[in-house]
Enzyme design. Structure first.
Site, PDB file in Angstrom:
ATOM      1  N   ASP A  11      23.450  53.072  39.655  1.00  0.00           N
ATOM      2  CA  ASP A  11      24.012  54.164  38.852  1.00  0.00           C
ATOM      3  C   ASP A  11      24.912  55.021  39.731  1.00  0.00           C
ATOM      4  OD1 ASP A  11      24.518  55.933  36.846  1.00  0.00           O
ATOM      5  OD2 ASP A  11      22.459  56.638  36.604  1.00  0.00           O
ATOM      6  N   ASP A 105      28.846  53.797  33.699  1.00  0.00           N
ATOM      7  CA  ASP A 105      28.582  54.054  35.114  1.00  0.00           C
ATOM      8  C   ASP A 105      27.254  53.484  35.621  1.00  0.00           C
ATOM      9  OD1 ASP A 105      26.927  55.750  33.751  1.00  0.00           O
ATOM     10  OD2 ASP A 105      27.480  57.564  34.844  1.00  0.00           O
ATOM     11  N   GLU A 106      26.658  52.550  34.893  1.00  0.00           N
ATOM     12  CA  GLU A 106      25.409  51.961  35.386  1.00  0.00           C
ATOM     13  C   GLU A 106      25.314  50.474  35.046  1.00  0.00           C
ATOM     14  OE1 GLU A 106      21.778  53.482  33.638  1.00  0.00           O
ATOM     15  OE2 GLU A 106      22.807  53.972  31.772  1.00  0.00           O
TER      16      GLU A 106
END
Length: 385
Positions: A11, A105-106
């Site tokens: 993350d 974003d992960e």
């Protein structure tokens, strides 16, 4: 079942803010707040410096300005964030045997079985170093026996951290944490359980399944499983993540361009609504046509992550203009959204006016109550197919 899996959760640390700091190093160390450009706006993301003042994502801008009056407010750029997201995904794609892009974003990486050849912690550490070096952005990771525990491990070691929770240490790791730390546990559920005196995961994990089922139904049983560190959900290969699309075959072949553009508007509105219902964003749009001679032609384009009607309608019409090159009758037209990730839209990150965004939200509420066809644009009311 815990012992068999090795799942890495990666993350980005304050992703949107990190992209802005990379663009402008003078912002480093300052309380940076993305979004909230107007008093009626909403905070999209904020730096760790801003969080010390109580600012957090989804907070009304007015409150953020009261808590942190010296904060640096930035409109943000979804183009820049999308580009950085794709770059990081490409780095992972080149090095991971099986990965899932869970949001902008992960990522999850399934190393199950590969641990015989690679030390998973060493592999994750080295991958993290490569991502930071090549992207110039910070990232943290958690390694554990399933997606839930690895995500919680990441959250506990951020920012810029690494954490391994082995099978034997899952429950000791979870027990002292607040139930709020369980992914997917909403505010209403948190308040309900807290009012019952259930504030720590240790307490939640002791509740009998029958009692949880009586209190919250299937959702309660799922929550109880996660409190016990049990999560059998698979890592879904990124290339296999579903798209959302629709197509229309005309009753009679047509060359009515105005009608087709109106139809595209209607089709995009329908699938964009589905996208928002699933709380997804799309980064790719595809338009397909079929000529009367049954020749299919397709064009697609990468776009900044979005789920807003206007952006998608405009791009769909642009693609149709590119793909329709013959003065020949058309038999079919279709549109599809793909490269889907979990996410949300915030008004201050887009060129859409606040009124336009409010309109989309209002229309969605009407659709949810009265059906998808309950409200639409005037231009698509009288389409004859």
């Amino acid at each position: 079942m815990r012992e068999g899996k090795q799942i890495i959760h990666m993350d980005q640390d304050a992703f949107f803010v990190s992209v802005e700091l990379k663009k402008d190093s003078s912002l480093i160390g300052k309380p940076v707040i993305i979004g909230g450009m107007s008093d009626r706006g909403v905070v999209t993301s904020c730096s760790y410096e801003a969080r010390k003042f109580g600012v957090h994502a989804a907070m009304p801008a007015r409150m953020a300005k009261m808590l942190c009056p010296h904060g640096v407010f930035i409109k943000g750029s979804m183009d820049a964030y999308s580009k950085a997201s794709h770059e990081i995904t490409d780095i992972i794609r080149e090095r991971a045997p099986l990965f899932e892009k869970a949001s902008i974003d992960e990522h999850y990486i399934d190393m199950t079985g590969m641990d015989r050849f690679h030390g998973c912690m060493t592999y994750a550490h080295e991958l993290r170093q490569v991502i930071m070096k090549e992207s110039g952005l910070p990232i943290s990771f958690g390694l554990s026996v399933n997606k839930t525990v690895s995500k919680m491990a990441t959250n506990e070691c951020k920012p810029s951290g690494e954490k391994n929770v082995e099978a034997s240490g899952v429950q000791p790791f979870l027990n002292p944490l607040s139930i709020r730390k369980i992914p997917g546990l909403g505010e209403k559920t948190f308040v309900k359980l807290s009012d019952m005196g259930i504030k720590k995961i240790h307490t939640l994990a002791q509740i009998h399944p029958d009692q949880m089922n009586m209190l919250m139904g299937k959702n309660g049983l799922s929550l109880l499983q996660r409190a016990k560190g049990i999560d059998n959900s698979p890592v879904v290969p990124y290339a296999e993540q579903k798209s959302i699309g629709t197509q229309c075959t005309f009753k009679a072949d047509t060359i009515d361009i105005n009608m087709i553009n109106n139809l595209l508007t209607s089709m995009v509105m329908d699938i964009a609504f589905q996208l928002r219902e699933k709380k997804k964003l799309a980064a790719c749009i595809t338009v397909t046509i079929r000529y009367s001679n049954f020749e299919d032609v397709t064009r697609q384009a990468s776009i900044p992550y979005t789920a807003l009607d206007n952006t998608l309608i405009q791009k769909a019409k642009e693609l149709f203009k590119q793909v329709y090159t013959k003065r020949m009758l058309l038999r079919l037209v279709g549109v599809r959204l793909s490269s889907l990730v979990n996410g949300f839209e915030q008004i201050d990150m887009y060129s859409e006016s606040q009124e336009q965004y409010s309109l989309v939200q209002a229309m969605d509420r009407i659709r949810k109550r009265f059906g998808e066809k309950a409200v639409t644009r005037a231009s698509v009311l009288n389409i004859e197919l």
